[in-house]
Structures are given as structure tokens and as C-alpha cells.
Design an enzyme around this catalytic site. Structure first.
Site: not given
Length: 277
Positions: A37, A67, A70, A107, A142, A176, A179, A211, A224, A226, A256
Site C-alpha cells: 500500500r 513487485h 499497488y 501495474h 503487467e 497475468d 487478468h 502470473h 480481477d 484471483h 498469486e
């Protein structure tokens, strides 16, 4: 050999992640560069990195994937938010110089009602600024599911970003599976067609990582969400086809899925049993 790993917590350091990966049968892994975050990253522990690199060489761990948080949005309306994204990515890439052969995934961002064309321009501008420095690390865009105002919902949008980046030799793509499926690419019934379209628009040479996730939803839902391997809308048969496709099977795969370490271990064992050398 199947190159498979999962997302691990970097809170205990690189050597601890390497040992966790080996314990669950992985030979690569993904980690957040800092709190997902946002926020500051912990100071680098160069001794820990040196111990990890030795351990990784002894245990066949290669091509790990960092990564970005986000919260980064290189396409934000607010210039302060764009500058935060730039400073964070710049710091991440400087830190990754200490880990040879690592990759960095992010992203692309959300245009927040500015329009995809404006968002693409802002993202490529940031990448041009970042690449003014000579980083060794390959940076991956991604593929996104297309919820809200996400940029990267189509192969064409990713291609547009790449085309606007001058020094794009270190720019690749992480595909992904959740995605792209949620984004409308039918990897269940037409994996060959999807990969041919990717090759035509972006070029398979740009595809550097996958991913590997199932989806809680249906084709083209743009959600989105998973799911565990074999428990969603993609299903185990299609996942098996992905890891064994000649165009993909030598890439590193990163789970993930909504799991803790025991769950990841079971998925890794399952995927290894389905992989054909």
C-alpha cells in the site's frame, strides 16, 4: 524444468525468502519491494543479500520478480501522486541493482477519467524519465483486467506505452492469466489465438514472466479476482496448457493465488506433476 514460485513476504529478508521458497519446492519467487500500500522501504541489508545470492546459486533459484506497490499510479491526475510513483520506482530500481537478474513488475496505472490516451502518455513519460539512468533490471508492464480506468487492459494499450518509451530494450510484459481472462482474452478455449495476438501486437520476445492465477469470475468480466489453481473460471486443464505451451513453458511462473505457504506448496507440487519436460 518448470520455473515456479509464489509471492513471499520480504519482511524477514532475502535469505529467509530463499529458504522459504526451497522449503515449499519453488525455484523462484516474487516479493513486494515495500508495503504493497506504499510507504518507505526498509534499509538494504547488503550482507543478507550476499548470503541470499550464495544460497540461490547453490539451490537453483533464479530470475526473481520484485513487485511495485499497488498504490503507485504513473497516470494519476495529481502531479504529486505521479511524482510519488516516480520516486518510488526510481528507488526500487536503484535497490534492485544489488540483485543480478531480478525483474521489476508494476501495474501501469489508472487514467482516472482522463482517457486512456492521456494515461498512456503519462506512463510512458515516467518510464522515459526512469530510463535516463542505466539500470540493469528489466521492467515489466503487467496485463490488467480492465476494471475502472485501468490502463493496460489490452495488448494494444501496452504496445502504445512501449512504443512511446525511447530506451525500451529493458521493457517487457508480465502476463497475468486471471487478468487477461477477466479482460476478455479466452485462454481457456483459444490459448493459441491469444498468444498469436500477443505476438502480433507486442511480440513474444517481450513476454518475460507469467502470473499464474485462476479467476473467481467469467471471461471478460473485468473484475480481477484471483482463485486457487483449478478452482475458478479458467480451470486446471487450461492452466496445464499454459505451463506446457512451447511459447511459455520456459518462462518463470509466479503464483498469486489466495493461499498461505502450505497451499502454495500443494499448488507447486500439482503444477510440477502436470509439467512435461
Amino acid at each position: 524444468m518448470l520455473r515456479i514460485g509464489c509471492h513471499l513476504s520480504c519482511s524477514k529478508g532475502f535469505l529467509a525468502m530463499g529458504k522459504e521458497a526451497v522449503k515449499i519446492g519453488a525455484n523462484t519467487f516474487q516479493f513486494f519491494t515495500r508495503n504493497p500500500r506504499g510507504g518507505n522501504a526498509k534499509p538494504l541489508d547488503l550482507a543478507d543479500i550476499a548470503d541470499y545470492l550464495e544460497f540461490a546459486a547453490e539451490n537453483g533459484i533464479a530470475r526473481i520478480l520484485a513487485h511495485a506497490p499497488y498504490t503507485l499510479n504513473a497516470a494519476a491526475k495529481d502531479e504529486n501522486l505521479r511524482e510519488f510513483a516516480f520516486a518510488t520506482m526510481q528507488d526500487d530500481l536503484k535497490r534492485l541493482e544489488h540483485i543480478p537478474d531480478a525483474m521489476y513488475n508494476f501495474h501501469p496505472g489508472s487514467h482516472v477519467s482522463q482517457g486512456a490516451e492521456t494515461g498512456i502518455g503519462l506512463i510512458s513519460d515516467q518510464l522515459n524519465r526512469l530510463f535516463e539512468e542505466e539500470f540493469k533490471t528489466t521492467v515489466l508492464l503487467e496485463t490488467m483486467a480492465g476494471k475502472g480506468s485501468e490502463v493496460g487492459r489490452s495488448f494494444e494499450e501496452l504496445r502504445s506505452i512501449i512504443d512511446k518509451v525511447e530506451k525500451n530494450d529493458k521493457l517487457g510484459v508480465c502476463l497475468d492469466t486471471c487478468h487477461v481472462f477477466d479482460g476478455g482474452y479466452d485462454i481457456v478455449n483459444d490459448l493459441d489465438g491469444v498468444l498469436k495476438e500477443f505476438d502480433r501486437i507486442i511480440g513474444l520476445e517481450r513476454l518475460k514472466a507469467v502470473h499464474l492465477n485462476d479467476s473467481l469470475n467469467t471471461l471478460g468480466c473485468h473484475k480481477d479476482r484471483h482463485a486457487k489453481i483449478g478452482e475458478g473460471g479458467i480451470g486446471l486443464t487450461a492452466i496445464e496448457a499454459v505451463i506446457n505451451d512451447a511459447r511459455l513453458k520456459d518462462l518463470p511462473f509466479y503464483l498469486e493465488t489466495p493461499n498461505e505457504l502450505p497451499g502454495y506448496q500443494k499448488e507447486i507440487e500439482l503444477l510440477k506433476s502436470l509439467y512435461r519436460d
